[in-house]
Design an enzyme around this catalytic site. Sequence first.
Site, short mmCIF file in Angstrom:
data_model
loop_
_atom_site.label_atom_id
_atom_site.label_comp_id
_atom_site.label_asym_id
_atom_site.label_seq_id
_atom_site.Cartn_x
_atom_site.Cartn_y
_atom_site.Cartn_z
N LYS A 90 1.41 1.90 -31.26
CA LYS A 90 2.33 2.88 -31.83
C LYS A 90 1.69 4.25 -31.77
CE LYS A 90 6.00 4.15 -34.14
NZ LYS A 90 6.32 5.08 -33.03
N GLN A 111 -5.19 7.71 -33.56
CA GLN A 111 -3.97 7.03 -34.02
C GLN A 111 -4.26 5.65 -34.62
OE1 GLN A 111 -0.93 8.90 -33.03
NE2 GLN A 111 -0.06 7.76 -34.73
N LYS A 114 -5.40 6.37 -38.17
CA LYS A 114 -4.29 6.92 -38.95
C LYS A 114 -3.29 5.82 -39.31
CE LYS A 114 -2.57 10.42 -36.99
NZ LYS A 114 -1.92 11.60 -36.46
N LYS A 126 -1.17 6.31 -27.49
CA LYS A 126 -0.66 7.66 -27.24
C LYS A 126 -0.29 7.74 -25.77
CE LYS A 126 0.09 11.52 -29.43
NZ LYS A 126 0.47 11.73 -30.84
N GLY A 165 7.76 10.94 -30.60
CA GLY A 165 7.57 12.31 -30.12
C GLY A 165 6.19 12.85 -30.46
N ASP A 166 5.90 13.99 -29.91
CA ASP A 166 4.68 14.76 -30.23
C ASP A 166 4.95 16.14 -29.62
OD1 ASP A 166 1.74 14.43 -31.24
OD2 ASP A 166 1.50 15.49 -29.38
N THR A 210 6.36 14.48 -41.11
CA THR A 210 4.94 14.86 -40.95
C THR A 210 4.62 16.07 -41.82
OG1 THR A 210 5.08 14.02 -38.70
CG2 THR A 210 3.12 15.30 -39.26
N ASN A 241 7.78 21.15 -34.91
CA ASN A 241 8.28 20.19 -35.88
C ASN A 241 7.40 20.12 -37.14
OD1 ASN A 241 7.84 17.01 -36.69
ND2 ASN A 241 9.99 17.61 -36.57
N SER A 382 7.99 6.68 -39.02
CA SER A 382 8.39 5.97 -37.80
C SER A 382 8.40 4.46 -38.04
CB SER A 382 7.43 6.29 -36.64
OG SER A 382 7.78 7.50 -36.03
P1 NDP Z 1 5.91 20.89 -31.32
O1 NDP Z 1 5.95 20.83 -29.83
O2 NDP Z 1 7.17 20.71 -32.09
O3 NDP Z 1 5.23 22.26 -31.80
C1 NDP Z 1 3.96 22.64 -31.39
C2 NDP Z 1 3.73 24.04 -31.91
O4 NDP Z 1 2.35 24.39 -31.68
C3 NDP Z 1 4.55 25.10 -31.22
O5 NDP Z 1 4.86 26.11 -32.12
C4 NDP Z 1 3.60 25.60 -30.13
O6 NDP Z 1 3.88 26.91 -29.69
C5 NDP Z 1 2.30 25.59 -30.90
N1 NDP Z 1 1.16 25.53 -29.98
C6 NDP Z 1 0.96 24.66 -28.96
N2 NDP Z 1 -0.18 24.92 -28.33
C7 NDP Z 1 -0.73 25.98 -28.96
C8 NDP Z 1 -1.91 26.74 -28.79
N3 NDP Z 1 -2.77 26.45 -27.83
N4 NDP Z 1 -2.14 27.76 -29.67
C9 NDP Z 1 -1.26 28.06 -30.64
N5 NDP Z 1 -0.11 27.38 -30.85
C10 NDP Z 1 0.14 26.37 -30.02
O7 NDP Z 1 4.82 19.79 -31.75
P2 NDP Z 1 4.63 19.09 -33.15
O8 NDP Z 1 4.93 20.03 -34.25
O9 NDP Z 1 5.32 17.79 -33.11
O10 NDP Z 1 3.06 18.76 -33.12
C11 NDP Z 1 2.08 19.70 -33.56
C12 NDP Z 1 0.78 18.97 -33.83
O11 NDP Z 1 0.99 17.96 -34.83
C13 NDP Z 1 0.18 18.23 -32.64
O12 NDP Z 1 -1.22 18.25 -32.76
C14 NDP Z 1 0.67 16.81 -32.83
O13 NDP Z 1 -0.16 15.86 -32.18
C15 NDP Z 1 0.57 16.69 -34.33
N6 NDP Z 1 1.37 15.64 -34.94
C16 NDP Z 1 2.74 15.61 -34.77
C17 NDP Z 1 3.48 14.63 -35.40
C18 NDP Z 1 4.96 14.61 -35.34
O14 NDP Z 1 5.56 13.81 -36.06
N7 NDP Z 1 5.62 15.47 -34.56
C19 NDP Z 1 2.82 13.56 -36.18
C20 NDP Z 1 1.41 13.75 -36.37
C21 NDP Z 1 0.73 14.73 -35.74
P3 NDP Z 1 4.66 27.13 -28.29
O15 NDP Z 1 6.09 26.89 -28.59
O16 NDP Z 1 4.32 28.52 -27.92
O17 NDP Z 1 4.09 26.13 -27.33
#
Ligand code: NDP
Length: 450
Positions: A90, A111, A114, A126, A165-166, A210, A241, A382
């Site tokens: 997962k 993961q 976690k 992943k 998703g991620d 999250t 997200n 999830s």
């Molecule tokens: P999204 O794609 O929805 O959002 C990612 C955000 O991070 C965007 O605003 C993006 O900006 C920004 N970003 C990406 N790369 C960079 C960078 N190098 N410097 C600054 N900002 C950056 O992803 P999520 O919100 O889903 O995921 C964010 C983090 O949380 C990841 O590490 C993910 O693994 C982790 N996570 C997510 C979960 C989930 O349920 N979604 C669960 C647990 C962990 P831009 O639009 O400009 O790319």
Amino acid sequence: MNDYIERVIQNAQKINNNQPEFIQALKEVLTSLEPIISSNDVYEKNAILERMTEPERIIMFRVPWVDDSGKIRINRGYRVQFSSLIGPYKGGLRFAPSVNLSVMKFLGFEQIFKNALTGLPIGGAKGGSDFDPKGKSDNEVMRFCQSFMTELYRHIGQDVDVPAGDIGVGAREIGYLFGQYKRIKNAYEGGVLTGKSVCYGGSLARTEATGYGLLFYMREMLKHHDITLQNKIVTVSGSGNVAIYAVEKAQNFGAKVVAMSDSNGCIYDENGIDLACIKEIKEVRRGRIKEYLNTHPKAKYFENNNDGVSPIWRIKTDIALPCATQNELSLEAAKILVDNGVIAVGEGANMPSTMEAIDYFHEHGVLFAPAKAANAGGVATSAIEMSQNSMRYYYTFEEVENKLEQIMINIFNECKKASDEAGLKDNYVAGANIAAFKKLAQAMLAQGIV
Ligand code: NDP
């Protein structure tokens, strides 16, 4: 350092050349396990660390697709099925140009721990691709997702491996992936993917989980130090997200969120971020964060200048929530945050802080909520989505949120108990790693050498 841990790290470095993110994650976990590994030789005798750090299976595949101009494009797809010890594999799928084997393996490794912390029956995995959905049309994203699933489908299943998703994979991508899976299998297997839209099998509150979970964890951690979120200044990196729903819950708890960012730069609004505007820019228009200034001219925008410190960490704050990506919070950034009086840091993203930054926070008495515990609310919900799919039944939003809240409270308590027992007061990094490791090692010993 314990001899056994040192040998495992050295060997991992030798056999995983050019995988810096994976080695970083592995070192962070293994070094913090010292108290438990040193206390009992059963782990070394049974090669528990060697087995836990080697993925059960890695799948890599070609993803051919045709863009809107008729040009043939090729991307690389991945699925790292790291551990099925306590449940089906997962973990999310990430679509971003920075995806490579090292990033996939670090995320898969994190993961496992976690998922064990959630207390739910889910293994660790992943996957993803170096495909960048940014700037692509809906039809291009659909064709890519269909091609990706045409290979991935043979490796997943609701009792085998359940992606979600991620970064770069949200409700739109999950919808296209699910549609193609269902078409190939000629069966509605709802639990094969999570993060589905509510209209065809998704769970209420999964979108929020999250970010909300991070704030539940933060609230618990602060509570143990007689601090509340009320009127605290908060900065949240990212605007995807995790970031958006972290801001929503922080605001619900009475905090004042003053800054958010994307990969180009950050906005600062001293009156407090207008989240409805951010949602419109990011969730509806898929725009850039600086567009916030179009409707909020008094806010400020700071462009990233790649000097090793994201501008958001230069803003004075009580609580910093890195919710964007790995290694976005360096030692230099940690020093600035500490100089500016930060009280607590909570990781919404996976491994957003470097090891040096985490050490610096601990040395300076900053309360630190590590990703694998603090952002586990997403995968926990999830798992609740999977259970609803199996029951062919839906919970209300409140029912899911209440379960999420309880899970996050339990996770915090487990981290605290494990860190106290190891004599490492308030070290929730070690607490999370030790609590998860104990569960996994027990399952590994019970299942024999497989
Ligand atoms: P999204 O794609 O929805 O959002 C990612 C955000 O991070 C965007 O605003 C993006 O900006 C920004 N970003 C990406 N790369 C960079 C960078 N190098 N410097 C600054 N900002 C950056 O992803 P999520 O919100 O889903 O995921 C964010 C983090 O949380 C990841 O590490 C993910 O693994 C982790 N996570 C997510 C979960 C989930 O349920 N979604 C669960 C647990 C962990 P831009 O639009 O400009 O790319």
